[in-house]
Write an enzyme that holds these catalytic residues in place. Structure first.
Site, PDB file in Angstrom:
ATOM      1  N   SER A 130     -12.509  -9.891  -3.232  1.00  0.00           N
ATOM      2  CA  SER A 130     -11.588 -10.755  -3.967  1.00  0.00           C
ATOM      3  C   SER A 130     -12.057 -12.204  -3.978  1.00  0.00           C
ATOM      4  O   SER A 130     -12.698 -12.670  -3.028  1.00  0.00           O
ATOM      5  CB  SER A 130     -10.228 -10.674  -3.280  1.00  0.00           C
ATOM      6  OG  SER A 130      -9.401 -11.718  -3.679  1.00  0.00           O
ATOM      7  N   TYR A 154      -4.848 -12.330   3.853  1.00  0.00           N
ATOM      8  CA  TYR A 154      -5.437 -11.388   2.889  1.00  0.00           C
ATOM      9  C   TYR A 154      -6.900 -11.739   2.631  1.00  0.00           C
ATOM     10  O   TYR A 154      -7.788 -10.877   2.683  1.00  0.00           O
ATOM     11  CB  TYR A 154      -4.623 -11.413   1.579  1.00  0.00           C
ATOM     12  CG  TYR A 154      -5.271 -10.659   0.448  1.00  0.00           C
ATOM     13  CD1 TYR A 154      -5.324  -9.271   0.443  1.00  0.00           C
ATOM     14  CD2 TYR A 154      -5.839 -11.335  -0.636  1.00  0.00           C
ATOM     15  CE1 TYR A 154      -5.922  -8.573  -0.601  1.00  0.00           C
ATOM     16  CE2 TYR A 154      -6.440 -10.651  -1.688  1.00  0.00           C
ATOM     17  CZ  TYR A 154      -6.483  -9.270  -1.670  1.00  0.00           C
ATOM     18  OH  TYR A 154      -7.077  -8.587  -2.702  1.00  0.00           O
TER      19      TYR A 154
HETATM   20  N1  NAD Z   1      -5.434  -6.892  -8.965  1.00  0.00           N
HETATM   21  C1  NAD Z   1      -6.150  -7.968  -8.702  1.00  0.00           C
HETATM   22  O1  NAD Z   1      -6.023  -8.994  -9.384  1.00  0.00           O
HETATM   23  C2  NAD Z   1      -7.163  -7.974  -7.580  1.00  0.00           C
HETATM   24  C3  NAD Z   1      -7.932  -9.138  -7.384  1.00  0.00           C
HETATM   25  C4  NAD Z   1      -8.875  -9.155  -6.354  1.00  0.00           C
HETATM   26  C5  NAD Z   1      -9.081  -8.032  -5.576  1.00  0.00           C
HETATM   27  N2  NAD Z   1      -8.306  -6.918  -5.764  1.00  0.00           N
HETATM   28  C6  NAD Z   1      -8.550  -5.759  -4.911  1.00  0.00           C
HETATM   29  O2  NAD Z   1      -8.729  -4.634  -5.751  1.00  0.00           O
HETATM   30  C7  NAD Z   1      -8.227  -3.462  -5.119  1.00  0.00           C
HETATM   31  C8  NAD Z   1      -7.217  -2.774  -6.009  1.00  0.00           C
HETATM   32  O3  NAD Z   1      -6.144  -3.680  -6.275  1.00  0.00           O
HETATM   33  P1  NAD Z   1      -4.929  -3.299  -7.215  1.00  0.00           P
HETATM   34  O4  NAD Z   1      -4.488  -4.514  -7.907  1.00  0.00           O
HETATM   35  O5  NAD Z   1      -5.272  -2.090  -7.982  1.00  0.00           O
HETATM   36  O6  NAD Z   1      -3.815  -2.970  -6.116  1.00  0.00           O
HETATM   37  P2  NAD Z   1      -2.815  -1.739  -6.014  1.00  0.00           P
HETATM   38  O7  NAD Z   1      -1.847  -2.098  -4.930  1.00  0.00           O
HETATM   39  O8  NAD Z   1      -2.277  -1.399  -7.348  1.00  0.00           O
HETATM   40  O9  NAD Z   1      -3.765  -0.549  -5.540  1.00  0.00           O
HETATM   41  C9  NAD Z   1      -4.099  -0.316  -4.201  1.00  0.00           C
HETATM   42  C10 NAD Z   1      -3.831   1.150  -3.900  1.00  0.00           C
HETATM   43  O10 NAD Z   1      -4.212   1.398  -2.547  1.00  0.00           O
HETATM   44  C11 NAD Z   1      -3.272   2.291  -1.985  1.00  0.00           C
HETATM   45  N3  NAD Z   1      -3.259   2.111  -0.540  1.00  0.00           N
HETATM   46  C12 NAD Z   1      -2.757   1.059   0.171  1.00  0.00           C
HETATM   47  N4  NAD Z   1      -2.895   1.292   1.477  1.00  0.00           N
HETATM   48  C13 NAD Z   1      -3.504   2.496   1.601  1.00  0.00           C
HETATM   49  C14 NAD Z   1      -3.892   3.284   2.716  1.00  0.00           C
HETATM   50  N5  NAD Z   1      -3.688   2.851   3.967  1.00  0.00           N
HETATM   51  N6  NAD Z   1      -4.478   4.476   2.497  1.00  0.00           N
HETATM   52  C15 NAD Z   1      -4.671   4.935   1.217  1.00  0.00           C
HETATM   53  N7  NAD Z   1      -4.308   4.236   0.131  1.00  0.00           N
HETATM   54  C16 NAD Z   1      -3.731   3.030   0.326  1.00  0.00           C
HETATM   55  C17 NAD Z   1      -1.934   1.913  -2.604  1.00  0.00           C
HETATM   56  O11 NAD Z   1      -0.986   2.983  -2.551  1.00  0.00           O
HETATM   57  C18 NAD Z   1      -2.353   1.539  -4.019  1.00  0.00           C
HETATM   58  O12 NAD Z   1      -2.169   2.635  -4.900  1.00  0.00           O
HETATM   59  C19 NAD Z   1      -7.670  -3.908  -3.780  1.00  0.00           C
HETATM   60  O13 NAD Z   1      -8.665  -3.708  -2.805  1.00  0.00           O
HETATM   61  C20 NAD Z   1      -7.413  -5.390  -3.979  1.00  0.00           C
HETATM   62  O14 NAD Z   1      -7.475  -6.079  -2.751  1.00  0.00           O
HETATM   63  C21 NAD Z   1      -7.349  -6.867  -6.755  1.00  0.00           C
END
Ligand code: NAD
Length: 328
Positions: A130, A154
């Site tokens: 991120s 985070y």
């Molecule tokens: N959306 C953004 O803007 C953004 C920006 C930077 C980084 N990220 C990173 O991208 C990735 C995906 O983000 P997102 O926006 O799709 O988030 P999201 O919350 O929609 O998806 C994350 C998924 O991980 C699952 N999860 C959480 N804990 C878990 C566990 N212990 N075991 C198994 N599954 C688990 C959740 O149920 C969820 O479905 C993450 O790693 C996040 O940190 C997202």
């Protein structure tokens, strides 16, 4: 190719799994359906996967399980050529409230996964990092060698995850690469994010609410671009052991974003302001030069185009999606 997508019921992982299925790969999703936001959104994503899988040759398996559970992780990793690790507790504010839980999932879960991947000799682990790892800008746009000083728990977990992956590459020869995503948006996006929130409020004739003065700047990255970068890395090892920014070419302030959304839905609406939220980064802006030079990455949409597409999707899916945004 056999691909494991952790967090594949979530926003980004959901798009990745669907795209890999469309490409004809065998896909396994590992996700514990964490109720961070309305779980019906994740169930909808899993339905999309099943539908795509029914029309394609590749197999699809959903495994309801936790990335911190070594046995489950070993089982699903054993059947994978590539691991695409998206599972995490996302959200800066949750990490301020529950730093231990977030560390446990984001760092502990990643180590469990890397261990299994090392033992199973997978071809590559692609990790979702991120822009939060940068924290305080000394210069913008952020290049990958910019100092990292996260301003939230985070961001610290994401930085720790990156280092852990690099160390596994160096110590054990496990190919890994971490992609630093800059605020990702698009269809089925998390309900608790600025764009989904602004769009939903405007459709209901309510002013978009900005936290702070709205001068914070962000890159907003269309989810298809994130998918493209991950797709390239399934077979491209040129950035193994390294980190790469995945952002957009359009950097705008939250104020401008609210105006772009408002102008496309109800131009006469005013914008409201509330006090800033703690641990939010002031400015994020990606240099995507390295991604361009190494993996040919090119952002595909301006923010106005991407927001326009999201608004169209929102309208077409309003009946089921809007209640999830409103309840978050
Ligand atoms: N959306 C953004 O803007 C953004 C920006 C930077 C980084 N990220 C990173 O991208 C990735 C995906 O983000 P997102 O926006 O799709 O988030 P999201 O919350 O929609 O998806 C994350 C998924 O991980 C699952 N999860 C959480 N804990 C878990 C566990 N212990 N075991 C198994 N599954 C688990 C959740 O149920 C969820 O479905 C993450 O790693 C996040 O940190 C997202």
């Amino acid at each position: 190719m056999r691909i494991l997508v952790t967090g594949g019921a979530g926003f980004i992982g959901g798009h990745l799994a669907a795209a890999f299925l469309r490409d004809g790969h065998d896909v396994t999703v590992l996700d514990n359906l964490e109720p961070f936001y309305d779980v019906r959104l994740k169930e909808h994503t899993l339905d999309v996967h099943r539908e795509v899988a029914s029309e394609r040759a590749g197999s699809y398996t959903f495994r309801d399980g936790d990335v911190r559970d070594p046995e489950t992780v070993r089982e699903v990793v054993a059947d994978a050529d590539i691991v695409v690790h998206q599972a995490a507790q996302a959200g800066v504010r949750t990490s301020v409230a529950e730093p231990r839980k977030v560390t446990d999932i984001n760092v502990g879960g990643t180590v469990t996964l890397l261990d299994a991947a090392k033992d199973a000799d997978v071809d590559r682990v692609i990790l979702a990092s991120s822009s939060s790892v940068y924290g305080k800008p000394e210069s913008l746009p952020y290049e990958e060698d910019h100092p990292t000083e996260p301003v939230s728990p985070y961001g610290v977990t994401k930085l720790a995850q990156e280092h852990m992956a690099r160390v596994y590459t160096e110590l054990h020869g496990l190919p890994t690469v971490a992609l630093r995503y800059f605020t990702v948006y698009g269809p089925r996006m998390r309900p608790n994010m600025a764009i989904s929130n602004f769009v939903s409020r405007c459709f209901n004739g309510e002013p978009p609410v900005i936290y702070g003065d709205g001068q914070q700047t962000r890159d907003f990255t269309y989810v298809d671009d994130v998918v493209d970068a991950n797709r390239t890395l399934l077979t491209d090892g040129s950035v193994d052991g390294d980190v790469v920014n995945i952002g957009s070419s359009d950097n705008i302030s939250i104020q401008e974003l609210a105006e772009v959304v408002r102008d496309q839905i109800v131009p006469e609406l005013a914008i409201e302001y509330e006090s800033a939220r703690e641990a939010d980064a002031e400015h994020t802006h990606a240099s995507v030069e390295k991604a361009n030079e190494t993996i040919g990455y090119e952002p595909s949409r301006t923010i106005t185009e991407g927001v326009g597409e999201f608004i169209e999707w929102y309208e077409a899916n309003r009946e089921w999606y809007e209640p999830l945004v409103r309840s978050s």
